[in-house]
Design a protein around this motif. Sequence first.
Motif, short mmCIF file in Angstrom:
data_model
loop_
_atom_site.label_atom_id
_atom_site.label_comp_id
_atom_site.label_asym_id
_atom_site.label_seq_id
_atom_site.Cartn_x
_atom_site.Cartn_y
_atom_site.Cartn_z
N THR A 1 29.61 64.76 32.64
CA THR A 1 28.32 65.32 32.25
C THR A 1 27.32 64.18 32.10
O THR A 1 27.71 63.02 31.92
N PRO A 2 26.01 64.47 32.14
CA PRO A 2 25.01 63.40 32.00
C PRO A 2 25.15 62.60 30.71
O PRO A 2 24.77 61.42 30.67
N ASP A 3 25.69 63.22 29.65
CA ASP A 3 25.84 62.48 28.39
C ASP A 3 27.22 61.83 28.27
O ASP A 3 27.61 61.37 27.20
N GLY A 4 27.97 61.79 29.38
CA GLY A 4 29.19 61.00 29.42
C GLY A 4 30.44 61.68 28.92
O GLY A 4 31.39 61.01 28.50
N HIS A 5 30.50 63.00 28.97
CA HIS A 5 31.71 63.73 28.58
C HIS A 5 32.38 64.34 29.81
O HIS A 5 31.75 64.51 30.85
N LEU A 6 33.65 64.69 29.67
CA LEU A 6 34.33 65.44 30.71
C LEU A 6 33.67 66.81 30.84
O LEU A 6 33.40 67.49 29.84
N ASP A 7 33.42 67.22 32.07
CA ASP A 7 32.85 68.54 32.32
C ASP A 7 34.02 69.52 32.44
O ASP A 7 34.58 69.73 33.52
N LEU A 8 34.37 70.14 31.32
CA LEU A 8 35.56 70.98 31.27
C LEU A 8 35.40 72.25 32.09
O LEU A 8 36.38 72.75 32.67
N VAL A 9 34.19 72.77 32.16
CA VAL A 9 33.94 73.96 32.98
C VAL A 9 34.16 73.64 34.45
O VAL A 9 34.81 74.38 35.20
N ALA A 10 33.62 72.50 34.88
CA ALA A 10 33.79 72.09 36.28
C ALA A 10 35.23 71.74 36.58
O ALA A 10 35.73 71.99 37.69
N LEU A 11 35.94 71.15 35.62
CA LEU A 11 37.35 70.84 35.83
C LEU A 11 38.16 72.12 36.02
O LEU A 11 39.06 72.19 36.87
N GLU A 12 37.85 73.15 35.23
CA GLU A 12 38.56 74.42 35.40
C GLU A 12 38.31 75.00 36.80
O GLU A 12 39.23 75.50 37.46
N ALA A 13 37.06 74.92 37.25
CA ALA A 13 36.74 75.42 38.60
C ALA A 13 37.51 74.63 39.65
O ALA A 13 38.03 75.20 40.63
N ALA A 14 37.61 73.31 39.47
CA ALA A 14 38.33 72.48 40.44
C ALA A 14 39.82 72.78 40.42
O ALA A 14 40.45 72.98 41.47
N PHE A 15 40.42 72.81 39.23
CA PHE A 15 41.86 73.02 39.12
C PHE A 15 42.27 74.39 39.67
O PHE A 15 43.35 74.53 40.26
N SER A 16 41.41 75.39 39.47
CA SER A 16 41.76 76.76 39.87
C SER A 16 41.54 77.01 41.36
O SER A 16 41.91 78.07 41.86
N GLY A 17 40.92 76.05 42.06
CA GLY A 17 40.69 76.22 43.48
C GLY A 17 39.35 76.83 43.82
O GLY A 17 39.06 77.07 45.01
N ARG A 18 38.49 77.07 42.82
CA ARG A 18 37.20 77.69 43.09
C ARG A 18 36.23 76.77 43.81
O ARG A 18 35.18 77.23 44.27
N LEU A 19 36.57 75.49 43.94
CA LEU A 19 35.72 74.57 44.71
C LEU A 19 36.16 74.50 46.18
O LEU A 19 35.65 73.69 46.93
N GLY A 20 37.09 75.37 46.56
CA GLY A 20 37.48 75.47 47.97
C GLY A 20 38.82 74.87 48.31
O GLY A 20 39.37 75.16 49.38
N VAL A 21 39.37 74.04 47.43
CA VAL A 21 40.69 73.46 47.66
C VAL A 21 41.46 73.49 46.33
O VAL A 21 40.86 73.57 45.26
N ARG A 22 42.77 73.42 46.43
CA ARG A 22 43.60 73.38 45.23
C ARG A 22 44.16 71.97 45.06
O ARG A 22 45.02 71.55 45.85
N PRO A 23 43.71 71.24 44.05
CA PRO A 23 44.24 69.89 43.85
C PRO A 23 45.65 69.93 43.27
O PRO A 23 46.05 70.90 42.62
N THR A 24 46.39 68.87 43.50
CA THR A 24 47.74 68.76 42.93
C THR A 24 47.80 67.72 41.82
O THR A 24 48.79 67.69 41.08
N ALA A 25 46.77 66.87 41.71
CA ALA A 25 46.81 65.83 40.68
C ALA A 25 45.40 65.54 40.18
O ALA A 25 44.40 65.83 40.85
N TYR A 26 45.34 64.98 39.00
CA TYR A 26 44.08 64.62 38.34
C TYR A 26 44.23 63.20 37.82
O TYR A 26 45.14 62.90 37.04
N LEU A 27 43.37 62.31 38.26
CA LEU A 27 43.38 60.91 37.85
C LEU A 27 42.33 60.72 36.77
O LEU A 27 41.13 60.74 37.04
N LEU A 28 42.78 60.53 35.54
CA LEU A 28 41.92 60.50 34.36
C LEU A 28 41.80 59.07 33.83
O LEU A 28 42.81 58.40 33.61
N SER A 29 40.58 58.62 33.60
CA SER A 29 40.31 57.33 32.96
C SER A 29 40.10 57.59 31.47
O SER A 29 39.17 58.28 31.08
#
Length: 380
Positions: free
Chosen positions: A137-165
Motif C-alpha cells: 500500500t502507499p503507506d507501506g503495509h501489505l495489501d491484504l485485499v490484493a493478496l487475497e485476490a492474487a492467492f485466489s486466482g482472481r488476478l488471472g493466475v493461481r500462484p503456488t508460492a509467496y515470497l515475503l520480505s
Amino acid sequence: MTYEILTVPLADLRTRTSMKWRRYPQDVLPLWVAEMDCHVAPPVAAALHAAIDRGDTGYPAGPVYEEAVTRFAQDTWGLELDPARIGLMPDVMGGIRNAIGVTTRPGDHVVVNPPVYPPFFAAVTGTDRQLLEVPMTPDGHLDLVALEAAFSGRLGVRPTAYLLSSPHNPTGRAHPAEDLATVARLAREHRVRVIVDAIHAPLTDPGVTYVPYLSVPGSEDALVLFSASKAWNLAGLKAAVMVAGPAAAKDLAAVPYDAARGAASHLAVLSHTVALDEGRPWLTQLRTEIAANRALVDRLLAEKLPAVSQLPGNATYLSWLDCTALGLPDPQQHFLDVARVALNPGPAFGSVGRGHVRLNLATSTEILTEAIERMANSLT
C-alpha cells in the motif's frame, strides 16, 4: 559494556575495499548498498582472529549455527525452534532459490510485494518461475485485499508460492501480527506456500516487537531464511539457515547438499554463531543508534529538504524516501551527479518505486547530515 558502533570516521571508511566504498569515486558519499559503516562487534572480531591464529579455516562441522539460531529465537522472540528443522545455507538469496526450487515447479507463479528487494525478481525469473506482483500500500503495509485476490486466482493466475520480505526491504517496516496471521490464513486456504526472507529480523527499533512468521497460526508449511549477516554486518562472511515449519521438513530435506551446507563458509558459521550468542549487547546499542539516525533524517528533511519525505519505519537500517514532489525524472541519478550522494534507485525495487530512492541509515550522524545537506543544496 558500552559500545559506539556507527562512529567510524570517514577517512577510515575510505580505506575499506568492500563494494560500498569502491563502487563510486572518492568524492561520493555512499549511502546505498546494505553494508553498515560500523565497528565489528568485539566478540565476533575476537572469534575470527582466534580461528585464523589456530589455522581453523576448513569446512563447517556440526549444527552449531542451527543451535545458535534456536537460542537466539527463544531468548529474543520467545519462538521455539527445532534444530532438526534448520538447515545451513550459503546465504539468504541462495536459500530462497533453494526454497523456490523445492516448493514450486517451472512455470509456476510466485507473488512478491514491490517495492521489494531487487534480487527477489531474479530469484523468481532465474528459476524459470513467473512473477505475480502485488504492490505494498502507499503507506507501506501489505495489501491484504490484493493478496487475497492474487492467492485466489482472481488476478488471472493461481500462484503456488509467496515470497515475503519480513521486515520489509526497502520500506523498513516490521509487519504486525494481525497482518501475518491473515497472510497465513489466506495461504492455507488457497494452498500457497510462504517463503520468508527474515534477514533483517533482529533489526527492529527499540520497543518494537518483531513477529516471526512461524509464530502465527497456519504457518506450519512455511520456509524461513535467516542470517546474522545484516544485523552484525557480516555480508563478507556468507552463511544463512533455512528454518522449516513442522509441515515443511521434507522440503528442507529435499535441498541438495551442494546447494546448502556444502556451499557455506566455516568462518562465516563461526562468526555468525558468536554474533547470535555473544553479540546481543552490541546489537542492542546498534538498534538504538539506527533509530536515532532515522529520527535525525526526519528532522533534517523537514529542515532542509521538506519536499522529500521518509516513509515511517520501525525496522531494518533502510529508509525509503519519496522524492516525487521534486519533479526529477531520476532522483537517484540527480543526487549522484549533482550532490555526489549515492542512493539506490527506486525503480530497481519495482515500477512502483519511481520517484523514490533508498537510503542506508547505518552510518555516522556526520555523514548522514552532510548527505542530506548536499542533497538539499543540489536543488538550489
